[in-house]
Scaffold this motif. Structure first.
Motif, PDB file in Angstrom:
ATOM      1  N   UNK A   1       0.838  -1.202   0.000  1.00 48.81           N
ATOM      2  CA  UNK A   1       0.000   0.000   0.000  1.00 48.81           C
ATOM      3  C   UNK A   1       0.873   1.252   0.000  1.00 48.81           C
ATOM      4  N   UNK A   2       0.491   2.192  -0.801  1.00 51.73           N
ATOM      5  CA  UNK A   2       1.193   3.468  -0.805  1.00 51.73           C
ATOM      6  C   UNK A   2       1.021   4.166   0.540  1.00 51.73           C
ATOM      7  N   UNK A   3       2.124   4.631   1.086  1.00 47.43           N
ATOM      8  CA  UNK A   3       2.057   5.283   2.391  1.00 47.43           C
ATOM      9  C   UNK A   3       1.066   6.430   2.416  1.00 47.43           C
ATOM     10  N   UNK A   4       1.065   7.196   1.326  1.00 45.66           N
ATOM     11  CA  UNK A   4       0.188   8.369   1.303  1.00 45.66           C
ATOM     12  C   UNK A   4      -1.268   7.980   1.505  1.00 45.66           C
ATOM     13  N   UNK A   5      -1.620   6.825   0.985  1.00 44.32           N
ATOM     14  CA  UNK A   5      -3.021   6.436   1.059  1.00 44.32           C
ATOM     15  C   UNK A   5      -3.443   6.116   2.489  1.00 44.32           C
ATOM     16  N   UNK A   6      -2.443   5.897   3.360  1.00 45.64           N
ATOM     17  CA  UNK A   6      -2.799   5.590   4.747  1.00 45.64           C
ATOM     18  C   UNK A   6      -2.984   6.850   5.576  1.00 45.64           C
ATOM     19  N   UNK A   7      -2.635   7.968   4.996  1.00 51.05           N
ATOM     20  CA  UNK A   7      -2.691   9.177   5.795  1.00 51.05           C
ATOM     21  C   UNK A   7      -4.136   9.585   6.029  1.00 51.05           C
ATOM     22  N   UNK A   8      -4.475   9.705   7.299  1.00 60.40           N
ATOM     23  CA  UNK A   8      -5.827  10.115   7.637  1.00 60.40           C
ATOM     24  C   UNK A   8      -6.068  11.515   7.097  1.00 60.40           C
ATOM     25  N   UNK A   9      -5.150  12.398   7.418  1.00 57.50           N
ATOM     26  CA  UNK A   9      -5.283  13.762   6.925  1.00 57.50           C
ATOM     27  C   UNK A   9      -3.940  14.441   7.078  1.00 57.50           C
ATOM     28  N   UNK A  10      -3.496  15.070   6.029  1.00 57.77           N
ATOM     29  CA  UNK A  10      -2.234  15.789   6.097  1.00 57.77           C
ATOM     30  C   UNK A  10      -2.363  17.013   5.232  1.00 57.77           C
ATOM     31  N   UNK A  11      -3.167  17.930   5.679  1.00 55.88           N
ATOM     32  CA  UNK A  11      -3.437  19.086   4.853  1.00 55.88           C
ATOM     33  C   UNK A  11      -2.328  20.103   4.984  1.00 55.88           C
ATOM     34  N   UNK A  12      -1.480  20.176   3.978  1.00 57.34           N
ATOM     35  CA  UNK A  12      -0.480  21.224   3.963  1.00 57.34           C
ATOM     36  C   UNK A  12      -0.964  22.415   3.148  1.00 57.34           C
ATOM     37  N   UNK A  13      -2.212  22.334   2.782  1.00 59.71           N
ATOM     38  CA  UNK A  13      -2.796  23.387   1.957  1.00 59.71           C
ATOM     39  C   UNK A  13      -3.033  24.645   2.775  1.00 59.71           C
ATOM     40  N   UNK A  14      -2.894  25.791   2.100  1.00 62.01           N
ATOM     41  CA  UNK A  14      -3.290  27.046   2.736  1.00 62.01           C
ATOM     42  C   UNK A  14      -4.630  27.509   2.190  1.00 62.01           C
ATOM     43  N   UNK A  15      -5.316  26.618   1.456  1.00 65.33           N
ATOM     44  CA  UNK A  15      -6.555  27.016   0.777  1.00 65.33           C
ATOM     45  C   UNK A  15      -7.711  27.057   1.763  1.00 65.33           C
ATOM     46  N   UNK A  16      -8.652  27.963   1.491  1.00 62.03           N
ATOM     47  CA  UNK A  16      -9.882  27.951   2.284  1.00 62.03           C
ATOM     48  C   UNK A  16     -10.580  26.611   2.127  1.00 62.03           C
ATOM     49  N   UNK A  17     -11.385  26.262   3.111  1.00 61.50           N
ATOM     50  CA  UNK A  17     -12.067  24.981   3.084  1.00 61.50           C
ATOM     51  C   UNK A  17     -13.213  25.007   2.071  1.00 61.50           C
ATOM     52  N   UNK A  18     -13.432  23.886   1.445  1.00 60.38           N
ATOM     53  CA  UNK A  18     -14.618  23.756   0.603  1.00 60.38           C
ATOM     54  C   UNK A  18     -15.835  23.587   1.507  1.00 60.38           C
ATOM     55  N   UNK A  19     -16.993  23.747   0.917  1.00 66.83           N
ATOM     56  CA  UNK A  19     -18.232  23.561   1.686  1.00 66.83           C
ATOM     57  C   UNK A  19     -18.311  22.146   2.237  1.00 66.83           C
ATOM     58  N   UNK A  20     -17.840  21.198   1.438  1.00 66.10           N
ATOM     59  CA  UNK A  20     -17.898  19.795   1.879  1.00 66.10           C
ATOM     60  C   UNK A  20     -16.960  19.571   3.073  1.00 66.10           C
ATOM     61  N   UNK A  21     -15.765  20.166   2.992  1.00 64.31           N
ATOM     62  CA  UNK A  21     -14.811  20.014   4.101  1.00 64.31           C
ATOM     63  C   UNK A  21     -15.368  20.636   5.385  1.00 64.31           C
ATOM     64  N   UNK A  22     -15.964  21.804   5.240  1.00 65.50           N
ATOM     65  CA  UNK A  22     -16.535  22.477   6.406  1.00 65.50           C
ATOM     66  C   UNK A  22     -17.656  21.636   7.015  1.00 65.50           C
ATOM     67  N   UNK A  23     -18.516  21.110   6.164  1.00 61.22           N
ATOM     68  CA  UNK A  23     -19.627  20.285   6.651  1.00 61.22           C
ATOM     69  C   UNK A  23     -19.108  19.039   7.355  1.00 61.22           C
ATOM     70  N   UNK A  24     -18.064  18.452   6.802  1.00 67.85           N
ATOM     71  CA  UNK A  24     -17.480  17.256   7.413  1.00 67.85           C
ATOM     72  C   UNK A  24     -16.941  17.578   8.814  1.00 67.85           C
ATOM     73  N   UNK A  25     -16.240  18.693   8.941  1.00 65.10           N
ATOM     74  CA  UNK A  25     -15.656  19.036  10.246  1.00 65.10           C
ATOM     75  C   UNK A  25     -16.745  19.392  11.259  1.00 65.10           C
ATOM     76  N   UNK A  26     -17.809  20.033  10.796  1.00 63.91           N
ATOM     77  CA  UNK A  26     -18.933  20.302  11.698  1.00 63.91           C
ATOM     78  C   UNK A  26     -19.536  18.992  12.197  1.00 63.91           C
TER      79      UNK A  26
END
Lengths: 294, 335
Positions: A1-26
């Protein structure tokens, strides 16, 4: 298995959250609150409101910002998390189970004899707990040590330390603050859950800590103030801070929160720092949490 | 023009030059780094007192200055240990064993982090600096902490040997050491076995069980007693926890009297630890616990204090003779 695929979350992005991401975190913050009510029913006593104030902070870190690998709580490159306000551990355990760090069944016997999950987290018993806590005021020092260790190992993991605002009264916090700034621990991020209350009442009536932001700035930390319940804003800030690898100063994020957020009668009664909801009241609290906008 | 000072003058940064015993600590750590161990050393504004300045100048990237914040130092060391580095942190024993007691319990021992804590200038070795700087309770506090090893070496060579041994030891360790001026008891190539008493001699009349600086006093006292035909044994109980119970039981079986000698309150220290073993096993042998008798020490130059509190060779000899005289017809500790 590719290591990256095991990553739960590794957001190095500085981008604003999408609506879906915001809803998920809520949704995940709601999950933390619901699980807290459920687990405290098992223990018959617990720190509801201390978790409710930081539910969005926990969701942002564990479901977006931190680099973690599912089922690998000891992955050496993971971001570290320390819970200075250890009494909020009841809100953290369901996340650890959700990430496969501990079996979900372990939650069912929360605090019962032989179970590793207590009111305060124990790193020697609970995979996914990066450091034990329970004695207020140690965690920032522990986190500073991890940041130094990471630097010696040439690793770039970030150390997130969630502190209570009452914790600001502990002298060791300020020893650690001086130390981390002096040693330029840019990978260390302290988040203060500024819910305004501690056991005996309002923090500012017990032993006042304002002007808190000025205090941290005067200790040579970078300071950000944020609405700790606006999960999109909070997450974007933490993403941005994590992504800044050039920073030489530690960062303090003062998250303005409401103690007991999500259950109205708890938001106005400081005594709910510690307590027990009988089943009928727990059900009402669950219903109110479920009704909250996601 | 540069001032010409007398060779007898000295200042703080030249302590290593006039106190070669301070070098054992740094040299042992330098040796471990050279062998590839990931050593990190730190101290709280006392690097010239404990000699770590020598390590710091050799490996500046492996030395951490903590400033005057001992509790932070212990907690940071525990955090460092989680990343696989091997931290050795040092400050006065009065601060480490008392001020930092809770950080040691919580962050080091309870969390099972293999931090090496070095409490130096222990006991009354800071002399006239005062009670604030004396540590006559640190054995008591540290040995009550579960999961913490407690070592009280007699001299520099055994301290260095214990550091070498510590790299294979899983538990965190509290080292209780002196001020770097203790006379050598051991050869610098000695091997230290953690948890094993060092038996110097066996005796039928009495056995003296000592730790730390007074081991040398006990050895010299035993020589004097032997000149009078007294059969005396000496044990260096350098590891106080885990305690070598078998060595104590063997001495209790062999001797008519046991004496413990420590630069510590007789409550809670080595004497108490030995008494617990004797009571547990129902040995019934008389034990005299010699040390600081539940009081705050006077202030004076260290060697004057050692004489006053009978912790020098003449003092230990006198205590032994007194204890032997009374052992036959008096209750324990009646001297």
């Amino acid at each position: 298995m590719n290591n990256e695929s095991q990553i739960v979350m590794a957001s190095n992005s500085r981008s604003p959250l999408t609506a879906e991401q915001t809803a998920f975190l809520k949704d995940r913050a709601q999950f933390v609150r619901l699980e807290t009510v459920r687990l405290i029913e098992i223990a018959k006593v617990g720190h509801y409101t201390s978790v409710f104030s930081c539910a969005e902070i926990l969701a942002a870190l564990f479901y977006d910002v931190m680099s973690l690998r599912r089922g690998e709580p000891r992955w050496p490159d993971r971001d570290r998390f320390l819970l200075g306000k250890g009494h909020a551990a009841v809100g953290l355990y369901p996340i650890l189970a959700d990430h496969g760090f501990i079996p979900k069944e372990t939650l069912e016997n929360y605090t019962r004899l032989g179970n590793p999950l207590g009111d305060h987290p124990d790193m020697t018993k609970v995979p996914g707990i990066d450091f034990s806590s329970g004695s207020i005021g140690h965690a920032l020092s522990n986190g500073a040590g991890m940041a130094i260790g990471g630097r010696k190992l040439n690793k770039d993991f970030t150390v997130f330390t969630l502190l209570g605002d009452g914790e600001m009264q502990e002298g060791q916090v300020w020893e650690a603050a001086l130390f981390a700034a002096h040693h330029r621990l840019g990978r260390l991020i302290a988040i203060v859950d500024r819910n305004g209350y501690q056991l005996d009442g309002k923090v500012d009536d017990v032993i006042g800590i304002e002007s808190l932001a000025d205090k941290w700035r005067s200790f040579n930390w970078i300071v950000h103030e944020v609405d700790g319940h606006n999960v999109a804003e909070l997450t974007l800030l933490l993403r941005t801070l994590k992504a800044d690898m050039a920073r030489k100063q530690p960062v303090c994020v003062i998250a303005k929160t409401v103690k007991g957020k999500g259950v109205s009668h708890m938001e106005t009664e400081p005594g709910w720092h510690l307590g027990y909801l009988a089943p009928v009241d727990a059900q009402a609290a669950i219903e109110e949490i479920m009704r909250t906008e996601r | 023009m540069k001032n010409q000072l007398s060779p007898d003058s000295w200042q703080y940064r030249s302590l290593n030059a006039i106190t070669p015993g301070l070098n054992y600590f740094s040299d042992a750590l330098i040796d471990l780094v050279e062998k590839g161990y990931p050593i990190i050393a730190g101290s709280g504004d006392l690097q010239f007192s404990n000699g770590l300045n020598r390590f710091a100048s050799r490996y500046p990237n492996r030395y951490i200055q903590f400033g005057i914040s001992e509790q932070n130092m212990v907690s940071v060391a525990a955090g460092i240990a989680t990343t696989g580095q091997m931290p050795f942190v040092a400050t006065f024993a009065s601060f480490l064993g008392l001020l930092c007691c809770e950080q040691i319990r919580m962050d080091v021992a309870y969390c099972q982090q293999p931090v090496r804590l070095i409490g130096h200038h222990t006991g009354i070795s800071l002399g006239f600096y005062g009670t604030s700087h004396h540590a006559t309770e640190d054995i008591s506090t540290m040995r009550a902490i579960a999961g913490l090893t407690v070592i009280s070496p007699a001299d520099g060579p055994s301290f260095a040997a214990a550091i070498r041994a510590s790299v294979e030891w899983q538990e965190p360790i509290y080292f209780r050491i002196g001020r770097g001026r203790e006379p050598d008891v051991y050869d610098k190539n000695m091997t230290f076995e953690i948890g094993k008493a060092i038996e110097h001699s066996q005796g039928e009349d009495l056995t003296i069980i000592a730790c730390g600086m007074p081991v040398k006093s006990a050895l010299d006292a035993a020589d004097a007693l032997r000149n009078d035909g007294i059969s005396v044994g000496v044990i260096d109980m350098a590891t106080i926890k885990p305690l070598d119970r078998q060595a104590i039981l063997a001495a209790a079986k062999r001797s008519r009297l046991l004496i413990t000698v420590e630069e510590h309150n007789i409550i809670g220290g080595l004497g108490a630890a030995v008494a617990e073993v004797l009571a547990d096993e129902g040995c019934g042998i008389k034990l005299f616990r010699h040390g600081i008798r539940d009081e705050y020490s006077l202030i004076a130059p260290p060697n004057h204090l050692y004489a006053h509190y009978k912790l020098d060779a003449a003092g230990v000899e006198a205590v032994a003779r007194g204890a032997m005289a009374k052992a036959g017809n008096a209750s324990i500790n009646a001297v």
